[in-house]
Write an enzyme that holds these catalytic residues in place. Sequence first.
Site, PDB file in Angstrom:
ATOM      1  N   ASP A  84      32.266  40.466  57.295  1.00 56.51           N
ATOM      2  CA  ASP A  84      31.064  40.682  56.506  1.00 56.51           C
ATOM      3  C   ASP A  84      29.986  39.772  57.077  1.00 56.51           C
ATOM      4  O   ASP A  84      30.260  38.823  57.811  1.00 56.51           O
ATOM      5  CB  ASP A  84      31.351  40.387  55.022  1.00 56.51           C
ATOM      6  CG  ASP A  84      30.299  41.035  54.116  1.00 56.51           C
ATOM      7  OD1 ASP A  84      29.356  41.665  54.657  1.00 56.51           O
ATOM      8  OD2 ASP A  84      30.413  40.903  52.890  1.00 56.51           O
ATOM      9  N   ASP A 119      22.987  43.752  55.042  1.00 56.40           N
ATOM     10  CA  ASP A 119      22.414  44.587  53.978  1.00 56.40           C
ATOM     11  C   ASP A 119      21.982  43.752  52.786  1.00 56.40           C
ATOM     12  O   ASP A 119      22.342  42.571  52.685  1.00 56.40           O
ATOM     13  CB  ASP A 119      23.441  45.638  53.532  1.00 56.40           C
ATOM     14  CG  ASP A 119      24.668  44.996  52.911  1.00 56.40           C
ATOM     15  OD1 ASP A 119      25.329  44.191  53.601  1.00 56.40           O
ATOM     16  OD2 ASP A 119      24.968  45.278  51.740  1.00 56.40           O
ATOM     17  N   ALA A 190      27.746  46.565  46.431  1.00 58.60           N
ATOM     18  CA  ALA A 190      27.215  46.054  45.160  1.00 58.60           C
ATOM     19  C   ALA A 190      27.789  46.757  43.928  1.00 58.60           C
ATOM     20  O   ALA A 190      27.088  47.011  42.962  1.00 58.60           O
ATOM     21  CB  ALA A 190      25.690  46.117  45.144  1.00 58.60           C
ATOM     22  N   CYS A 275      58.736  43.150  42.229  1.00 59.96           N
ATOM     23  CA  CYS A 275      58.592  42.450  43.515  1.00 59.96           C
ATOM     24  C   CYS A 275      59.526  41.247  43.579  1.00 59.96           C
ATOM     25  O   CYS A 275      60.087  40.808  42.579  1.00 59.96           O
ATOM     26  CB  CYS A 275      57.145  42.053  43.772  1.00 59.96           C
ATOM     27  SG  CYS A 275      56.629  40.519  42.967  1.00 59.96           S
ATOM     28  N   CYS A 278      58.732  38.502  41.146  1.00 62.18           N
ATOM     29  CA  CYS A 278      59.070  38.833  39.757  1.00 62.18           C
ATOM     30  C   CYS A 278      60.574  38.879  39.521  1.00 62.18           C
ATOM     31  O   CYS A 278      61.029  38.719  38.389  1.00 62.18           O
ATOM     32  CB  CYS A 278      58.440  40.162  39.355  1.00 62.18           C
ATOM     33  SG  CYS A 278      56.656  40.047  39.094  1.00 62.18           S
TER      34      CYS A 278
END
Lengths: 658, 658
Positions: A84, A119, A190, A275, A278
């Site tokens: 980015d 941007d 955004a 998972c 977990c």
Amino acid sequence: MFEIKAKDGKGRVGVLKTKHGDVKTPALMPVIHPRKQALDVSKYGADIVITNAYLIYKDPELKQKAIDEGLHKLINFDGPIMTDSGSFQLSVYGDVEITNKEVIEFQEMIKTDIGTSLDIPTAPFVDRQQAESDMEITIERAREAIDYKKEQNMEMLLNSVVQGSTFLDLRRECAKELSALDADLYPIGAVVPLMESYHYRDLVDVVMNSMKELSDTVPRHLMGAGHPMIFALCVAMGCDLFDSAAYILYAEDDRLLSTRGTFKLENLQEMPCSCEVCTKYTPDDLRAMPKEKRRDLIAQHNLHVSFAELRLIRQAIYDGNLMELVEERCRAHPALLEAQRQLGNYSADLEKYDPRSKKSAFFYTGPESLCRPEVLRHMQKLREMPKKRDLLILPPTKKPYSKFISGKLGEFYIYGAEQELDLENTDFMVLDIPFGLIPLEIDEVYPLSQNDAPKTRDVDSIEFIEDFITEFVEYYEQVLIHSRIIKDLEIGLYNKCSFEDIRYQKDDVKKVKAIADYQFGVGAGDALFKGNIIIEKSKKTGKIRHIYDGKVLIVNMRASDSYLILSKEGAKRLHNAMPYPQNRVVVNKDSEPFALDGKSVFCKFVVECDEDIRAKDEVLIVNEQDKLLAYGKALLGACEIEQFETGQAIKTRKGMRK
Amino acid sequence: MFEIKAKDGKGRVGVLKTKHGDVKTPALMPVIHPRKQALDVSKYGADIVITNAYLIYKDPELKQKAIDEGLHKLINFDGPIMTDSGSFQLSVYGDVEITNKEVIEFQEMIKTDIGTSLDIPTAPFVDRQQAESDMEITIERAREAIDYKKEQNMEMLLNSVVQGSTFLDLRRECAKELSALDADLYPIGAVVPLMESYHYRDLVDVVMNSMKELSDTVPRHLMGAGHPMIFALCVAMGCDLFDSAAYILYAEDDRLLSTRGTFKLENLQEMPCSCEVCTKYTPDDLRAMPKEKRRDLIAQHNLHVSFAELRLIRQAIYDGNLMELVEERCRAHPALLEAQRQLGNYSADLEKYDPRSKKSAFFYTGPESLCRPEVLRHMQKLREMPKKRDLLILPPTKKPYSKFISGKLGEFYIYGAEQELDLENTDFMVLDIPFGLIPLEIDEVYPLSQNDAPKTRDVDSIEFIEDFITEFVEYYEQVLIHSRIIKDLEIGLYNKCSFEDIRYQKDDVKKVKAIADYQFGVGAGDALFKGNIIIEKSKKTGKIRHIYDGKVLIVNMRASDSYLILSKEGAKRLHNAMPYPQNRVVVNKDSEPFALDGKSVFCKFVVECDEDIRAKDEVLIVNEQDKLLAYGKALLGACEIEQFETGQAIKTRKGMRK
């Protein structure tokens, strides 16, 4: 650069090619912090990551290392990396110490795979003037970046971000302007504030309006979307890439992601998924751990559930039941259900991309299912179909209905005064959820038999079929409705029909003609099935398999979805009867010999095509003079075939030379 | 033997005590084959297993080893073991070479934790005569087993299986007869064919009718249910135990379980969950493996998803959003959605067990949500509430409505001729989904503010609120409806109200009185709040916190759900005003001194209680002469308190001695 491998609705499994390898989409790009990354995300399923070029640029040490050794070494990741540009920092701090050109140059210099222009992220619900002026700068910088890339012959791929705040016309305009440029990926920017505030309905509007104008040939990235709860919905809208800092940000805050929402560790008595984390630990174990160890384990869980959800989504696209997955996921929060209901208003946009036939049955999961593209498509098709004088409406049986309907059909009621009956001049249809009226001749065609709905009807369903009747009654002189329907729907104003021995006369020729009209357009049935029609059925299933004129095969019927598969003769007959460009894909002169030889047709050679073509359709391949060259099965929809410059468009069955 | 730890609807987290340790329920018992078991299921989360005593009995070698070394050594499992009796074999082969007494004796001899009598599994949809005679034998054998156990002083717990095929009265009768016996667990038998054929609607009927008569103090086991797709639904109906050979049978057939249904390996391009197997291997990896290794890995996956689903279900019970999980899971197949719609017809049965207040908000997920116990309960309560002369109906705002309603309320329409207005003599209510009419005074009480629904309404919702209006209009002389509602609902026959300045006058005393009436019954408000009423609010939130008569505290208001918490004075006032046995739990003489001292009340000391008591209710504790001994919070519902002989019933706040 990007190829579609499988489709369902507007969702697609694709491959994005980069110089550091291929990425299967929909994909999640975990956000990597260039300085304080603790977790090796590739271990948990990440094939591509995203990091921030501006943060590296601002840190002298990182900057030098990135320039000297490259970005991949800096963050220790061998696969594709997206960067980015600092626009997030721009949105937070109001300013950044870098220009658009500088950040483009820097990203190329550190050898990112995918760079981003600078941007201007415009927040939702700002005033229009700001949204407009921000958008103009965003478009201008995208153009500048693309020009600069070309001028400098840069290697990296380029993101051009769609902005426009919550002004839907601005989103469309921005998307349209950007699509005219040569960007390699389109992030939709955004939207994070919309997601954080549960404005999922607005998210649907923003994404679907951006999608209306974005090229289909380029991956679409929903920037900042990292919660697995919304992945399925967003993929169904056409998003290919997600990025997530959520996995680590939530972990730092002791929060566990799930497709059902977010769990706070403090409230957990049980670990919520299958998972490794977990199954190995209890919530008490985690609570007793030092903060950092706990954070890393929760981050691992967050990555596991996110990647599992993307695998499940891709599988749903392969199976053709993505919308069922979306409908399930959108029960996790009323704001998501609202978003799904809003997506129903974009059904025509989804229909354009939806394959005609799928591996999975259509499951009715609630009133929202009535807004699905398949239902819209059937209604449109049914309106176009040729109509007899009278209409007779039957209640549903087991499917396929025509297999279970026989003998005396029972009592009927007639709207208005009774005329004489002429069953030869009567359309027999079944009234059912979710496809309304289904002519008995075409009831085996996908998805008219390949669907299931609960027996107990909700009121939306009842209104839906009532509206269906109200509309179709107008198209006929006389309408007979079965007594059971009259009773079920409490329809008034009908008089009992005096004729008691009404039967449905099965007629295979009528059936295949109706299917042809439904599949290829009105007139196709008569054109295909003339001469000495011989219908051959499967000995095992009794289903129609082959249809001949004497000894010449015209079509085969596919057992799984009852669509007709053209033979050479069938293709010729269809070509003769149907006007240009109906059912046709038109290829350019160069590819003519290949098509004639039966080679598959690539998108870049297609100059035009029938806009009603959908993936899995049987199509004719012609040259610009409408000479029939070959026939085959479309792999994409018309709009995709026209836009793509790479990849196969048609899997050719046979060239006319052979 | 069995204790309830947390409740939501009829679902419960419990602890089953056995001589080999405690089992947290809802639990899944993997089926262990006594000879060819390949997988150590305890590694994947199994705390309890089930195996077949008859198979061991029939195999001389196994039989001898089991007698000599015990069952736990034989199958190499240290935790609790349940054994089945051979009735499955009986149902398949029509005969077994063992008597009921013999199999009971054998199970005790090999030291099973939970044995089963030789019941007769009657298939669904058989003729009634067979179902009846099978059931009689089943009941007789259960009685024989229990008598024999007592006579021989056996240690093992005993299953008595509910049969009765799909005859709902027989299921109820069987359950009632068995509940009169002293069984330790109640399996519900012979439902596998219903599940295999997707007759989930019938499954709901069978289970809910069995539940109507089964004791709440005993764990209920849905025999043969091993597919995680239906666990949530079945737990919501009150099932505590499941058993599964599915994990291994499906694995042998290359099928992967999931909460969304079953995946065939041959159709998978992606692994569908977050478990260790799904993250380590691809479908191609599995397909390339030797059969046995593949089977074991798929079985591991199957166990992982099954145990994860049970953890998630238990967490949902703790959180109070089990029904939201059920509604999500039931989107996996239209037959499950049909089952859920059918469960809506048993809403009154569920309401009896549903705690009055929960940690989670109520989420509207579709028309089925309108049938939830919370909605039914509010409707019943609202009908009982005292009514003013006129009713004024407002459209919804943000919640709590009363916080956002102020100033001029806008235009109103009146049904019939307009009389003079008397706003003092008018009930102000908001019309909203899913609770219909909500009086503004009680709008902060759970779940009237703690709920969320999509803004776009389905037709069921619209009809629901229309019906609500139609009913309540009858209870008032004059009804004013806000213009926005008139427009939304296209209600006719109303005339514009001439009075334009209608406002809602907030009144804290009226509010707390209304809450008291809603919570404790009509009359409680006036009884509690008399004298010099002083209302103290939180400085931070502005919410009412304490209500005094002068300096004497009467009640506190709980911030999370706005229910009133009694003080000593409040308890006295309530006790004086409300007739016996309303709001009361009556304890026996022996426990009187403990109650007076503020010790918590155990179920076994309760001789009677108000049947309207639900878990989390504030209750009065009295002796058989209705002397107030103490007050506190109910931990269970009335029916559970009356049935249980172990565990706490009331968490006492204070005894009256202090």
